[in-house]
Design a protein around this motif. Structure first.
Motif, PDB file in Angstrom:
ATOM      1  N   UNK A 104       0.807  -1.251  -0.181  1.00 33.87           N
ATOM      2  CA  UNK A 104       0.069  -0.019  -0.032  1.00 33.87           C
ATOM      3  C   UNK A 104       0.964   1.109  -0.049  1.00 33.87           C
ATOM      4  N   UNK A 105       0.565   2.117  -0.889  1.00 35.20           N
ATOM      5  CA  UNK A 105       1.062   3.435  -0.847  1.00 35.20           C
ATOM      6  C   UNK A 105       0.178   4.361  -0.157  1.00 35.20           C
ATOM      7  N   UNK A 106       0.406   4.834   1.002  1.00 35.89           N
ATOM      8  CA  UNK A 106      -0.503   5.732   1.859  1.00 35.89           C
ATOM      9  C   UNK A 106      -0.061   7.164   1.384  1.00 35.89           C
ATOM     10  N   UNK A 107      -1.105   7.755   0.713  1.00 39.88           N
ATOM     11  CA  UNK A 107      -1.095   9.127   0.627  1.00 39.88           C
ATOM     12  C   UNK A 107      -2.236  10.105   1.686  1.00 39.88           C
ATOM     13  N   UNK A 108      -1.463  11.117   2.112  1.00 43.14           N
ATOM     14  CA  UNK A 108      -2.471  12.180   2.911  1.00 43.14           C
ATOM     15  C   UNK A 108      -1.613  13.451   2.575  1.00 43.14           C
ATOM     16  N   UNK A 109      -2.511  14.503   2.572  1.00 46.96           N
ATOM     17  CA  UNK A 109      -2.047  15.805   2.483  1.00 46.96           C
ATOM     18  C   UNK A 109      -0.939  16.019   3.956  1.00 46.96           C
ATOM     19  N   UNK A 110      -1.313  15.310   5.000  1.00 48.57           N
ATOM     20  CA  UNK A 110      -0.614  15.664   6.357  1.00 48.57           C
ATOM     21  C   UNK A 110       0.574  14.285   6.454  1.00 48.57           C
ATOM     22  N   UNK A 111       1.710  14.581   6.300  1.00 48.89           N
ATOM     23  CA  UNK A 111       2.567  13.370   6.188  1.00 48.89           C
ATOM     24  C   UNK A 111       2.773  12.572   7.547  1.00 48.89           C
ATOM     25  N   UNK A 112       2.514  13.248   8.640  1.00 46.20           N
ATOM     26  CA  UNK A 112       2.374  12.623  10.026  1.00 46.20           C
ATOM     27  C   UNK A 112       1.123  11.487   9.854  1.00 46.20           C
ATOM     28  N   UNK A 113      -0.144  11.986   9.364  1.00 41.94           N
ATOM     29  CA  UNK A 113      -1.062  10.976   9.575  1.00 41.94           C
ATOM     30  C   UNK A 113      -0.723   9.950   8.315  1.00 41.94           C
ATOM     31  N   UNK A 114      -0.177  10.017   7.391  1.00 43.94           N
ATOM     32  CA  UNK A 114       0.276   9.115   6.377  1.00 43.94           C
ATOM     33  C   UNK A 114       0.999   7.791   7.203  1.00 43.94           C
ATOM     34  N   UNK A 115       2.203   8.717   7.754  1.00 41.13           N
ATOM     35  CA  UNK A 115       3.171   7.863   8.385  1.00 41.13           C
ATOM     36  C   UNK A 115       2.464   6.987   9.666  1.00 41.13           C
ATOM     37  N   UNK A 116       1.550   7.392  10.242  1.00 47.45           N
ATOM     38  CA  UNK A 116       0.826   6.700  11.328  1.00 47.45           C
ATOM     39  C   UNK A 116       0.229   5.548  10.769  1.00 47.45           C
ATOM     40  N   UNK A 117      -0.426   5.797   9.568  1.00 48.78           N
ATOM     41  CA  UNK A 117      -1.101   4.447   8.943  1.00 48.78           C
ATOM     42  C   UNK A 117      -0.057   3.274   8.425  1.00 48.78           C
ATOM     43  N   UNK A 118       1.019   4.015   7.703  1.00 49.21           N
ATOM     44  CA  UNK A 118       2.015   2.978   7.393  1.00 49.21           C
ATOM     45  C   UNK A 118       2.788   2.264   8.699  1.00 49.21           C
ATOM     46  N   UNK A 119       2.666   2.982   9.754  1.00 51.19           N
ATOM     47  CA  UNK A 119       3.273   2.216  10.837  1.00 51.19           C
ATOM     48  C   UNK A 119       2.179   0.995  11.372  1.00 51.19           C
ATOM     49  N   UNK A 120       0.971   1.471  11.276  1.00 47.16           N
ATOM     50  CA  UNK A 120       0.034   0.461  11.574  1.00 47.16           C
ATOM     51  C   UNK A 120       0.087  -0.876  10.926  1.00 47.16           C
ATOM     52  N   UNK A 121       0.410  -0.602   9.764  1.00 42.58           N
ATOM     53  CA  UNK A 121       0.135  -1.640   8.671  1.00 42.58           C
ATOM     54  C   UNK A 121       1.699  -2.628   8.646  1.00 42.58           C
ATOM     55  N   UNK A 122       2.804  -1.870   8.970  1.00 42.14           N
ATOM     56  CA  UNK A 122       4.027  -2.467   9.301  1.00 42.14           C
ATOM     57  C   UNK A 122       3.734  -3.231  10.393  1.00 42.14           C
ATOM     58  N   UNK A 123       3.244  -2.473  11.284  1.00 42.00           N
ATOM     59  CA  UNK A 123       3.220  -3.368  12.860  1.00 42.00           C
ATOM     60  C   UNK A 123       2.445  -4.584  12.703  1.00 42.00           C
ATOM     61  N   UNK A 124       1.500  -4.728  11.548  1.00 35.35           N
ATOM     62  CA  UNK A 124       0.754  -5.773  11.423  1.00 35.35           C
ATOM     63  C   UNK A 124       1.239  -6.843  10.555  1.00 35.35           C
ATOM     64  N   UNK A 125       2.528  -6.465  10.302  1.00 36.54           N
ATOM     65  CA  UNK A 125       3.223  -7.669   9.147  1.00 36.54           C
ATOM     66  C   UNK A 125       2.913  -7.026   7.642  1.00 36.54           C
ATOM     67  N   UNK A 126       2.247  -6.106   7.432  1.00 38.54           N
ATOM     68  CA  UNK A 126       2.024  -5.818   6.090  1.00 38.54           C
ATOM     69  C   UNK A 126       3.224  -4.824   5.563  1.00 38.54           C
ATOM     70  N   UNK A 127       3.104  -4.592   4.319  1.00 37.97           N
ATOM     71  CA  UNK A 127       3.998  -3.545   3.453  1.00 37.97           C
ATOM     72  C   UNK A 127       3.406  -2.280   3.215  1.00 37.97           C
ATOM     73  N   UNK A 128       4.186  -1.060   3.315  1.00 38.87           N
ATOM     74  CA  UNK A 128       3.429   0.289   3.037  1.00 38.87           C
ATOM     75  C   UNK A 128       4.456   1.336   2.926  1.00 38.87           C
ATOM     76  N   UNK A 129       3.972   2.514   2.538  1.00 36.96           N
ATOM     77  CA  UNK A 129       5.117   3.498   1.979  1.00 36.96           C
ATOM     78  C   UNK A 129       4.315   4.912   2.037  1.00 36.96           C
ATOM     79  N   UNK A 130       4.792   5.872   2.810  1.00 36.05           N
ATOM     80  CA  UNK A 130       4.317   7.073   2.644  1.00 36.05           C
ATOM     81  C   UNK A 130       4.563   7.792   1.472  1.00 36.05           C
ATOM     82  N   UNK A 131       3.457   8.328   0.861  1.00 38.87           N
ATOM     83  CA  UNK A 131       3.576   9.335  -0.157  1.00 38.87           C
ATOM     84  C   UNK A 131       2.776  10.617  -0.081  1.00 38.87           C
ATOM     85  N   UNK A 132       3.306  11.476   0.825  1.00 36.08           N
ATOM     86  CA  UNK A 132       2.381  12.619   1.232  1.00 36.08           C
ATOM     87  C   UNK A 132       2.221  13.634   0.126  1.00 36.08           C
TER      88      UNK A 132
END
Length: 297
Positions: free
Chosen positions: A34-62
């Motif tokens: 998942x490429x997680x986009x949000x205008x707010x980089x901190x919000x996107x990073x928080x979702x990426x952290x959730x995904x990674x913590x659950x064993x998934x793959x994600x990256x921020x694209x703010x």
């Protein structure tokens, strides 16, 4: 339950909270990168952290999806990080609610820009990537899911800018499906109803309607209810569905049928204005009843 998006790469815009966040988490749980986009980089990073913590793959694209260069960069992030792109979920947006007679030019421009132009910018850059694949002899199984709204289909009092943008997104979905199908790209749209910061900010009555049930019963307004259909539409197995709009609320999925020709009458010659009052009223009487705009009396 079997997963439908294992290894597929998906961009979700506006994924820092609400429905977009629910989409991102659902895609990760379904095996997507998942490429997680949000205008707010901190919000996107928080979702990426959730995904990674659950064993998934994600990256921020703010960044701002309505900015041309940013849109291109988001697609490039997907390709550079995960080696490709399979699906785009256009979800980003916000509200500037006001009655039309009080709506400012800036409030109109801002909402139309983020919703409508943001959808186009992301769609355009993703489609360019997939078209190049198709021309190179590859066979993309590419998917675009746009986010319209019941307000855009039926109207919503006090939301003229938002309703107009969402109506345009519904038509953009039909247009894109017709133009892009030859490249292996399907395009569909959703009109979701769920509890988000946008809906909770729409007034006390709306907030009460959207509140989670206190008795622990099924929460029909949980944003996560919207995501299963989006996840399926992004999968390879949905390739026979394109150019359609679906209303999603709780456990209900409804096909929204667009403009259709209803009753008609042909005189075989030019009408006189004085003739048309009875004709128009008769045609309306023979046609399906019009759905009232949200908030209309």
């Amino acid at each position: 339950m079997s997963k439908t998006n294992i290894g597929r790469v998906v961009i979700v815009t506006g994924a820092g909270q609400g429905i977009g966040r629910a989409h991102a988490l659902a895609f990760a749980a379904d095996g997507a990168k998942v490429v997680v986009n949000d205008y707010a980089a901190d919000s996107a990073a928080s979702v990426v952290d959730e995904i990674v913590a659950a064993g998934g793959e994600a990256v921020v694209a703010a960044g701002d999806v309505a900015d041309w260069e940013t849109g291109a960069a988001i697609v490039k992030t997907a390709v550079d990080t995960f080696g490709g792109l399979d699906a785009l979920v256009n979800n980003a947006g916000f509200l500037r609610d006001r009655m039309l007679v009080s709506l400012s030019e800036d409030e109109w421009d801002a909402v139309v820009r983020v919703h409508l132009k943001g959808h186009f910018v992301m769609l355009r850059h993703a489609a360019e990537y997939w078209r190049a694949q198709a021309k190179a002899g590859q066979k993309p199984q590419a998917r675009i899911i746009n986010t319209s709204s019941g307000a855009g289909i039926f109207g919503s009092v006090g939301q003229g800018n938002y309703a107009a943008a969402k109506a345009a997104i519904a038509e953009l979905t039909i247009q894109a499906a017709a133009e892009l199908g030859g490249y292996g790209i399907t395009v569909n749209g959703i009109a979701p109803a769920a509890r988000t910061q946008m809906t909770l900010g729409a007034g006390e009555a709306m907030a009460e309607q959207m509140a989670a049930p206190a008795d622990g019963s099924f929460d029909a307004m949980d944003p996560a209810n919207i995501s299963p259909l989006v996840v399926w539409l992004a999968s390879a197995e949905s390739g026979d569905v394109s150019g359609r709009l679906f209303e999603v609320e709780g456990g209900t999925v409804t096909v929204l049928d667009g403009w259709q020709r209803a009753a008609s009458k042909d005189k075989g010659a030019r009408w006189e204005p004085s003739e048309l009052g009875d004709v128009v009223r008769g045609l309306i009487a023979e046609s399906p009843q019009q759905v009232k705009a949200y908030g209309a009396r």
